[in-house]
Motif scaffolding. Sequence first.
Motif, PDB file in Angstrom:
ATOM      1  N   ASP A  10      20.046  13.311  22.505  1.00 53.73           N
ATOM      2  CA  ASP A  10      18.925  14.492  22.451  1.00 53.73           C
ATOM      3  C   ASP A  10      18.377  14.620  21.028  1.00 53.73           C
ATOM      4  OD1 ASP A  10      20.763  16.474  24.600  1.00 53.73           O
ATOM      5  OD2 ASP A  10      19.254  15.047  25.028  1.00 53.73           O
ATOM      6  N   GLY A  11      18.694  13.754  19.886  1.00 56.19           N
ATOM      7  CA  GLY A  11      18.046  13.723  18.592  1.00 56.19           C
ATOM      8  C   GLY A  11      18.838  13.457  17.719  1.00 56.19           C
ATOM      9  N   ASN A  12      18.813  13.705  16.616  1.00 49.35           N
ATOM     10  CA  ASN A  12      19.612  13.132  15.392  1.00 49.35           C
ATOM     11  C   ASN A  12      20.940  13.583  15.117  1.00 49.35           C
ATOM     12  OD1 ASN A  12      20.239  13.537  12.256  1.00 49.35           O
ATOM     13  ND2 ASN A  12      18.882  11.651  12.480  1.00 49.35           N
ATOM     14  N   LEU A  13      21.883  12.816  15.284  1.00 46.92           N
ATOM     15  CA  LEU A  13      23.201  13.362  15.143  1.00 46.92           C
ATOM     16  C   LEU A  13      23.565  14.386  14.088  1.00 46.92           C
ATOM     17  CD1 LEU A  13      26.201  13.330  16.359  1.00 46.92           C
ATOM     18  CD2 LEU A  13      26.549  11.276  15.075  1.00 46.92           C
ATOM     19  N   ARG A  14      22.991  13.953  12.891  1.00 48.29           N
ATOM     20  CA  ARG A  14      23.199  14.808  11.562  1.00 48.29           C
ATOM     21  C   ARG A  14      22.716  16.178  11.881  1.00 48.29           C
ATOM     22  NH1 ARG A  14      21.582  12.229   6.092  1.00 48.29           N
ATOM     23  NH2 ARG A  14      20.054  11.777   7.512  1.00 48.29           N
ATOM     24  N   LYS A  15      21.467  16.510  12.407  1.00 45.98           N
ATOM     25  CA  LYS A  15      20.912  17.662  12.702  1.00 45.98           C
ATOM     26  C   LYS A  15      21.863  18.480  13.638  1.00 45.98           C
ATOM     27  CE  LYS A  15      16.318  16.536  11.414  1.00 45.98           C
ATOM     28  NZ  LYS A  15      14.910  16.534  12.108  1.00 45.98           N
ATOM     29  N   ASP A  16      22.382  17.615  14.749  1.00 42.09           N
ATOM     30  CA  ASP A  16      22.971  18.299  15.685  1.00 42.09           C
ATOM     31  C   ASP A  16      24.460  19.007  15.068  1.00 42.09           C
ATOM     32  OD1 ASP A  16      21.179  17.821  17.625  1.00 42.09           O
ATOM     33  OD2 ASP A  16      22.326  15.946  18.373  1.00 42.09           O
ATOM     34  N   VAL A  17      25.000  18.011  14.401  1.00 38.55           N
ATOM     35  CA  VAL A  17      26.247  18.628  13.494  1.00 38.55           C
ATOM     36  C   VAL A  17      25.863  19.694  12.771  1.00 38.55           C
ATOM     37  CG1 VAL A  17      28.154  17.653  11.947  1.00 38.55           C
ATOM     38  CG2 VAL A  17      27.382  16.212  13.798  1.00 38.55           C
ATOM     39  N   GLU A  18      25.080  19.778  11.970  1.00 35.07           N
ATOM     40  CA  GLU A  18      24.584  21.048  11.107  1.00 35.07           C
ATOM     41  C   GLU A  18      24.513  22.144  11.822  1.00 35.07           C
ATOM     42  OE1 GLU A  18      20.883  19.426   9.188  1.00 35.07           O
ATOM     43  OE2 GLU A  18      22.107  18.143   7.436  1.00 35.07           O
ATOM     44  N   THR A  19      23.805  22.108  13.117  1.00 37.02           N
ATOM     45  CA  THR A  19      23.559  23.103  14.001  1.00 37.02           C
ATOM     46  C   THR A  19      24.895  23.746  14.516  1.00 37.02           C
ATOM     47  OG1 THR A  19      21.496  22.454  14.637  1.00 37.02           O
ATOM     48  CG2 THR A  19      22.529  24.085  15.981  1.00 37.02           C
ATOM     49  N   ALA A  20      25.858  22.680  14.663  1.00 39.91           N
ATOM     50  CA  ALA A  20      27.084  23.176  15.395  1.00 39.91           C
ATOM     51  C   ALA A  20      27.870  23.685  14.582  1.00 39.91           C
ATOM     52  CB  ALA A  20      27.813  21.916  16.044  1.00 39.91           C
ATOM     53  N   LEU A  21      27.657  23.351  13.079  1.00 38.76           N
ATOM     54  CA  LEU A  21      28.626  24.040  12.002  1.00 38.76           C
ATOM     55  C   LEU A  21      28.290  25.533  11.834  1.00 38.76           C
ATOM     56  CD1 LEU A  21      28.797  21.178   9.451  1.00 38.76           C
ATOM     57  CD2 LEU A  21      30.795  22.044  10.659  1.00 38.76           C
ATOM     58  N   SER A  51      34.117   5.448  15.460  1.00 36.13           N
ATOM     59  CA  SER A  51      34.969   4.995  16.364  1.00 36.13           C
ATOM     60  C   SER A  51      34.634   5.783  17.969  1.00 36.13           C
ATOM     61  CB  SER A  51      36.399   5.137  16.184  1.00 36.13           C
ATOM     62  OG  SER A  51      36.880   6.622  16.412  1.00 36.13           O
ATOM     63  N   ASP A  52      35.057   5.142  18.981  1.00 33.10           N
ATOM     64  CA  ASP A  52      34.950   5.442  20.223  1.00 33.10           C
ATOM     65  C   ASP A  52      35.527   7.064  20.374  1.00 33.10           C
ATOM     66  OD1 ASP A  52      33.667   3.548  20.998  1.00 33.10           O
ATOM     67  OD2 ASP A  52      35.593   2.296  21.662  1.00 33.10           O
ATOM     68  N   LYS A  53      36.695   7.301  19.764  1.00 27.82           N
ATOM     69  CA  LYS A  53      37.222   8.378  19.994  1.00 27.82           C
ATOM     70  C   LYS A  53      36.866   9.372  18.953  1.00 27.82           C
ATOM     71  CE  LYS A  53      41.983   9.837  20.248  1.00 27.82           C
ATOM     72  NZ  LYS A  53      43.620   9.587  20.421  1.00 27.82           N
ATOM     73  N   GLN A  54      36.030   9.261  17.973  1.00 26.18           N
ATOM     74  CA  GLN A  54      35.364  10.069  17.332  1.00 26.18           C
ATOM     75  C   GLN A  54      34.004  10.514  17.958  1.00 26.18           C
ATOM     76  OE1 GLN A  54      34.964   7.753  13.612  1.00 26.18           O
ATOM     77  NE2 GLN A  54      36.506   9.144  12.641  1.00 26.18           N
ATOM     78  N   TRP A  55      33.369   9.688  18.553  1.00 28.07           N
ATOM     79  CA  TRP A  55      32.135  10.144  19.513  1.00 28.07           C
ATOM     80  C   TRP A  55      32.355  11.084  20.607  1.00 28.07           C
ATOM     81  CZ3 TRP A  55      27.440   9.451  18.466  1.00 28.07           C
ATOM     82  CH2 TRP A  55      26.720   8.597  17.690  1.00 28.07           C
ATOM     83  N   ARG A  56      33.902  10.746  21.189  1.00 21.53           N
ATOM     84  CA  ARG A  56      34.058  11.557  22.358  1.00 21.53           C
ATOM     85  C   ARG A  56      34.355  12.922  22.027  1.00 21.53           C
ATOM     86  NH1 ARG A  56      36.961   7.078  23.888  1.00 21.53           N
ATOM     87  NH2 ARG A  56      39.102   8.018  22.958  1.00 21.53           N
ATOM     88  N   LYS A  57      35.010  13.088  20.557  1.00 22.09           N
ATOM     89  CA  LYS A  57      35.184  14.354  20.134  1.00 22.09           C
ATOM     90  C   LYS A  57      33.859  15.293  19.802  1.00 22.09           C
ATOM     91  CE  LYS A  57      39.319  13.931  21.181  1.00 22.09           C
ATOM     92  NZ  LYS A  57      39.889  14.440  22.523  1.00 22.09           N
ATOM     93  N   ILE A  58      32.974  14.600  18.992  1.00 19.61           N
ATOM     94  CA  ILE A  58      31.554  15.000  18.639  1.00 19.61           C
ATOM     95  C   ILE A  58      30.951  15.619  20.055  1.00 19.61           C
ATOM     96  CG2 ILE A  58      29.346  14.462  17.881  1.00 19.61           C
ATOM     97  CD1 ILE A  58      30.836  12.466  15.877  1.00 19.61           C
ATOM     98  N   PHE A  59      30.898  14.824  21.141  1.00 18.99           N
ATOM     99  CA  PHE A  59      30.294  15.248  22.300  1.00 18.99           C
ATOM    100  C   PHE A  59      31.080  16.470  22.850  1.00 18.99           C
ATOM    101  CE2 PHE A  59      28.281  10.923  22.403  1.00 18.99           C
ATOM    102  CZ  PHE A  59      26.972  11.247  22.396  1.00 18.99           C
ATOM    103  N   GLU A  60      32.510  16.568  22.642  1.00 21.04           N
ATOM    104  CA  GLU A  60      33.161  17.576  23.433  1.00 21.04           C
ATOM    105  C   GLU A  60      32.841  18.769  22.747  1.00 21.04           C
ATOM    106  OE1 GLU A  60      38.020  18.552  22.986  1.00 21.04           O
ATOM    107  OE2 GLU A  60      37.344  16.736  23.810  1.00 21.04           O
ATOM    108  N   ILE A  61      32.777  18.837  21.128  1.00 26.61           N
ATOM    109  CA  ILE A  61      32.441  20.148  20.412  1.00 26.61           C
ATOM    110  C   ILE A  61      31.053  20.322  20.701  1.00 26.61           C
ATOM    111  CG2 ILE A  61      32.183  20.871  18.175  1.00 26.61           C
ATOM    112  CD1 ILE A  61      34.555  18.878  17.034  1.00 26.61           C
ATOM    113  N   LEU A  62      30.081  19.406  20.805  1.00 21.68           N
ATOM    114  CA  LEU A  62      28.836  19.685  20.983  1.00 21.68           C
ATOM    115  C   LEU A  62      28.429  20.244  22.464  1.00 21.68           C
ATOM    116  CD1 LEU A  62      26.767  16.901  19.079  1.00 21.68           C
ATOM    117  CD2 LEU A  62      27.433  19.324  18.302  1.00 21.68           C
ATOM    118  N   GLY A  63      29.484  20.205  23.148  1.00 25.85           N
ATOM    119  CA  GLY A  63      29.339  20.564  24.808  1.00 25.85           C
ATOM    120  C   GLY A  63      28.557  19.514  25.599  1.00 25.85           C
ATOM    121  N   ARG A  64      28.600  18.325  25.133  1.00 27.06           N
ATOM    122  CA  ARG A  64      27.817  17.413  26.031  1.00 27.06           C
ATOM    123  C   ARG A  64      28.724  16.293  26.692  1.00 27.06           C
ATOM    124  NH1 ARG A  64      23.353  15.726  21.684  1.00 27.06           N
ATOM    125  NH2 ARG A  64      22.620  17.542  21.287  1.00 27.06           N
ATOM    126  N   PRO A  65      28.296  15.819  27.705  1.00 25.04           N
ATOM    127  CA  PRO A  65      29.101  14.849  28.266  1.00 25.04           C
ATOM    128  C   PRO A  65      29.276  13.472  27.676  1.00 25.04           C
ATOM    129  CG  PRO A  65      26.781  14.669  29.496  1.00 25.04           C
ATOM    130  CD  PRO A  65      26.812  15.856  28.416  1.00 25.04           C
TER     131      PRO A  65
END
Length: 266
Positions: A10-21, A51-65
């Motif tokens: 849904d947008g830039n990953l860096r902005k999503d991470v900054e929002t999540a922090l 890595s694939d595992k890092q992507w899954r954990k990012i989506f898990e924390i961001l609340g995305r599938p």
Amino acid sequence: MRGGNTNGPDGNLRKDVETALLRPNLTPWQRTFLTDIHARLERSGGQARLSDKQWRKIFEILGRPNNVIALPPRTVTAYPPRRQPSKLFRPRFGWVGRRLRWRLRNLAIGFLIVAAVALGQQVFNLGRGQFQSTPTSTRALQTQEFSVTDGDTVHVVGEATGTRLVGFNTPEKFSPQCEYERQLGERASSRLRELVAHGSIQLTKVACACAPNTEGTSECNFGRSCGVLQVDGKDVGSILISEGLAVSFVCGRTSCPPAPRPWCKG
């Protein structure tokens, strides 16, 4: 590892991470993990390889599938057309020149044919020797040909997904159930990197314990392949188990029991 495209669905990953922090309900390991990802994105200008595992954990924390991220298309650069020599500078040899060119062309063609036959024979002999000695395994892998994701997962260079090492399970360092498990997971990863850096390596791909017709899909082992990794002829799982950094984890032919995670009990 994934490619350079770090834009989220849904947008830039860096902005999503900054929002999540900014969220106050993050656990300490989630905040540490996102801070590390954000720092990598900052250093790489948004082109970090995850890595694939890092992507899954990012989506898990961001609340995305766990959406499947398509690798970015490869850019193919066409070679510029060869420049033809100007007619003004083309030499005129007449009949003698044409005959000489014809002889030189035939000589060059003959040389290329002989070289191609010799090269083909060498390739055939090399391939036959490899097939006879190791028909089902990848031998003599060097450490730069794959990376260690965690204590029980590696990623072969050039493959889209990782390879889950079978027969054992190590503590989770990306989604631990307690701080002790995270620390032990980091130690298991470091120990596996140490083993592959100082030994003779053999990685053998094996069939995953999946339902029929699901291997290689997201329904089976997150789309990863499965393998057995040996260092100096000894399975790395047995080494990590003997050192208290892993536990035995044996699957059936088409399914696996729940992964054992005894590190936070008691």
